[in-house]
Write an enzyme that holds these catalytic residues in place. Structure first.
Site, PDB file in Angstrom:
ATOM      1  N   GLN A  56      -5.475  -2.554 -38.210  1.00 10.19           N
ATOM      2  CA  GLN A  56      -5.789  -3.161 -36.918  1.00 10.19           C
ATOM      3  C   GLN A  56      -6.843  -2.437 -36.086  1.00 10.19           C
ATOM      4  O   GLN A  56      -7.747  -3.077 -35.548  1.00 10.19           O
ATOM      5  CB  GLN A  56      -4.519  -3.299 -36.069  1.00 10.19           C
ATOM      6  CG  GLN A  56      -4.741  -4.016 -34.753  1.00 10.19           C
ATOM      7  CD  GLN A  56      -3.512  -4.162 -33.907  1.00 10.19           C
ATOM      8  OE1 GLN A  56      -3.591  -4.518 -32.744  1.00 10.19           O
ATOM      9  NE2 GLN A  56      -2.342  -3.897 -34.451  1.00 10.19           N
ATOM     10  N   GLY A  63      -0.268   0.298  -8.668  1.00  4.50           N
ATOM     11  CA  GLY A  63      -1.398   0.418  -7.749  1.00  4.50           C
ATOM     12  C   GLY A  63      -1.021   0.816  -6.339  1.00  4.50           C
ATOM     13  O   GLY A  63      -1.857   0.778  -5.439  1.00  4.50           O
ATOM     14  N   GLY A  64       0.230   1.185  -6.120  1.00  2.00           N
ATOM     15  CA  GLY A  64       0.634   1.620  -4.791  1.00  2.00           C
ATOM     16  C   GLY A  64       1.174   0.508  -3.915  1.00  2.00           C
ATOM     17  O   GLY A  64       1.673   0.756  -2.815  1.00  2.00           O
ATOM     18  N   GLN A  65       1.096  -0.738  -4.381  1.00  2.00           N
ATOM     19  CA  GLN A  65       1.644  -1.865  -3.633  1.00  2.00           C
ATOM     20  C   GLN A  65       2.983  -2.242  -4.261  1.00  2.00           C
ATOM     21  O   GLN A  65       3.050  -2.462  -5.465  1.00  2.00           O
ATOM     22  CB  GLN A  65       0.701  -3.072  -3.689  1.00  2.00           C
ATOM     23  CG  GLN A  65      -0.698  -2.813  -3.167  1.00  2.00           C
ATOM     24  CD  GLN A  65      -0.750  -2.721  -1.665  1.00  2.00           C
ATOM     25  OE1 GLN A  65       0.195  -3.074  -0.969  1.00  2.00           O
ATOM     26  NE2 GLN A  65      -1.862  -2.221  -1.134  1.00  2.00           N
ATOM     27  N   ASP A 112      -3.718   0.638 -31.181  1.00  2.00           N
ATOM     28  CA  ASP A 112      -4.628   0.143 -32.214  1.00  2.00           C
ATOM     29  C   ASP A 112      -5.821  -0.612 -31.613  1.00  2.00           C
ATOM     30  O   ASP A 112      -6.953  -0.144 -31.664  1.00  2.00           O
ATOM     31  CB  ASP A 112      -3.876  -0.779 -33.175  1.00  2.00           C
ATOM     32  CG  ASP A 112      -3.136  -0.008 -34.258  1.00  2.00           C
ATOM     33  OD1 ASP A 112      -3.636   1.045 -34.675  1.00  2.00           O
ATOM     34  OD2 ASP A 112      -2.065  -0.448 -34.688  1.00  2.00           O
ATOM     35  N   GLU A 130       0.532   2.413 -34.282  1.00  2.00           N
ATOM     36  CA  GLU A 130       0.536   1.897 -32.912  1.00  2.00           C
ATOM     37  C   GLU A 130       1.569   2.563 -32.008  1.00  2.00           C
ATOM     38  O   GLU A 130       1.235   3.137 -30.972  1.00  2.00           O
ATOM     39  CB  GLU A 130       0.774   0.376 -32.945  1.00  2.00           C
ATOM     40  CG  GLU A 130       1.017  -0.269 -31.600  1.00  2.00           C
ATOM     41  CD  GLU A 130      -0.191  -0.202 -30.682  1.00  2.00           C
ATOM     42  OE1 GLU A 130      -0.005   0.134 -29.503  1.00  2.00           O
ATOM     43  OE2 GLU A 130      -1.315  -0.477 -31.142  1.00  2.00           O
ATOM     44  N   ASP A 182     -15.371  -0.585 -56.036  1.00  2.00           N
ATOM     45  CA  ASP A 182     -14.593   0.576 -56.482  1.00  2.00           C
ATOM     46  C   ASP A 182     -15.475   1.802 -56.286  1.00  2.00           C
ATOM     47  O   ASP A 182     -16.387   2.070 -57.072  1.00  2.00           O
ATOM     48  CB  ASP A 182     -14.201   0.411 -57.949  1.00  2.00           C
ATOM     49  CG  ASP A 182     -13.413   1.599 -58.491  1.00  2.00           C
ATOM     50  OD1 ASP A 182     -13.182   2.569 -57.726  1.00  2.00           O
ATOM     51  OD2 ASP A 182     -13.039   1.575 -59.677  1.00  2.00           O
TER      52      ASP A 182
END
Length: 425
Positions: free
Chosen positions: A18, A248-250, A169, A140, A74
């Protein structure tokens, strides 16, 4: 006719699974000629993983390898090694996400590649950068755990959680794509290639920067926007898991909507942003909260967030998530419905913008995939199906590497591109 932004750039794609394919697919969407080198007979391991239809390439593979060409090679075969050297001389970028040291053991160290083609950019994804873990294999969820995401995801009194977003990933693949484009730009005035490396741990940490911010803030006192502050729960010495609090502080929470009893996604994310506090009070039927000293200011609301969101949830439970979003958006109140994958797959607006695309594949038929999330006004993206294993082998040998017909037959007969086949008589 619109031009492709990366038209003329040749990418030698040694990636699999991935993280690497995410990077090279993005470059292919922008017009680069991505030549995917695969092992004869098996190819990228994801071709056969998580198959929903027997004996065809899986969605895991097809959704990560659009717009590419496939050559089987190969690299242990002498002729195969010769073809690879020629590809290195011809291409602009080599991208790989092998385990540590694999490329060196193949005989293609950075020094060797640079000697063959001084202009080549060699781009690599690794699990860790230099340090005690650099030889460790990473997937992952390991990246999410070592990059700081898991320790800060989940509810305070429960176990750490990984997220469904593939930030280890695909996130690292996006970082690498930016590094490659930057190195290509640098080459336009330096004339030299260089190495580009992205570690998955580093990529996850970059996406968790607000939690590193909070770790430093924590040294100077409690994190007041976290729910546990309002609940009077002491902080430890590291950033805690904060449920669905906003980073975000809100103050923000996921709240139940109408139908939540039977629909696991009947929820909405609701942020009590200070500039729209008065409209929030009016909508939920608490107009007196606009001036009440216990609710009128953000500091006053902090210790009462559980009560406030419980009251807001009484209102959201009377509306579907889409009804609530429509009402709240009219007042610029930040919110968002919890969209299920089914709802996203059926969203016509996402299809109209090319964020979702329907692709036709010769063996599995039509399937839905994610399109290019980055839109360029002068270089629109056309999403083409993923290649069948080795589909473009002869085409690449002839058109990219300029082998003659006799040379192509010789290479095929050697077994370098798959089971040996006899030259046509």
């Amino acid at each position: 006719m619109a031009s492709k932004a990366l038209e003329g750039v040749k990418i030698l794609d040694f990636t699999h699974v991935q993280s690497g394919p995410t990077c090279t697919q993005l470059l292919a969407w922008f017009g680069a000629d991505v030549i995917k080198v695969e092992r004869p007979g098996t190819g990228d391991i994801t071709r056969g993983q998580l198959q929903d239809i027997p004996k065809v390439d899986s969605l895991y593979f097809t959704m990560l390898n659009h717009n590419k060409r496939s050559i089987t090679l190969d690299t242990k075969n002498p002729k195969g090694k010769e073809v690879l050297e020629r590809l290195i001389k011809e291409c602009d970028v080599l991208v790989e996400n092998f385990g540590p040291g694999v490329l060196d053991r193949m005989g293609f160290s950075w020094e060797r590649i640079h000697a063959l083609n001084p202009r080549m950019i060699v781009a690599s994804i690794k699990g860790f950068g230099p340090g005690p873990y650099e030889d460790c294999k990473v997937y992952e969820n390991v990246a999410q755990c070592t990059g700081g995401a898991a320790s800060t995801t989940g509810f305070r009194d429960d176990v750490p959680l990984v997220t469904g977003a593939q930030i280890g990933d695909s996130g690292t693949g996006l970082h690498l794509a930016l590094g490659i484009v930057t190195a290509l730009y640098h080459r336009t005035h330096s004339g030299e290639g260089q190495r580009v490396t992205c570690a998955m741990q580093d990529g996850v940490l970059n996406l968790c920067r607000v939690k590193l911010r909070d770790q430093q803030r924590l040294q100077h006192g409690p994190l007041k926007e976290y729910s546990q502050f309002g609940e009077g729960v002491p902080f430890g010495d590291s950033v805690p898991r904060a449920g669905n609090d906003s980073g975000g502080g809100q103050p923000g929470r996921i709240l139940k909507c109408k139908g939540w009893e039977t629909d696991p996604n009947a929820y909405i994310y609701f942020i009590t942003q200070a500039p729209v506090w008065e409209p929030i009070c009016d909508i939920i039927g608490e107009p007196e909260w606009k001036t009440h000293p216990d609710y009128a200011t953000p500091p006053a609301r902090l210790p009462r967030l559980n009560e406030i969101f419980a009251r807001i949830e009484q209102w959201t439970m009377t509306k579907t998530k889409f009804e609530a979003m429509e009402i709240l958006n009219e007042k610029d109140i930040p919110c968002g419905p919890i969209l299920s994958m089914k709802e996203i797959a059926e969203d016509e607006s996402l299809r109209a913008t090319g964020t979702l695309v329907e692709v036709d594949h010769p063996t599995r038929g039509k399937y839905l995939s994610v399109g290019n999330p980055i839109k360029l006004s002068g270089s629109p993206t056309e999403v083409k199906r993923s290649p069948l294993l080795g589909e473009h082998t002869d085409e690449i040998l002839r058109q990219v590497l300029n082998y003659s017909e006799a040379e192509v037959n010789e290479i095929a007969a050697s077994g370098a591109t798959g089971a040996p086949r006899m030259a046509a008589e």
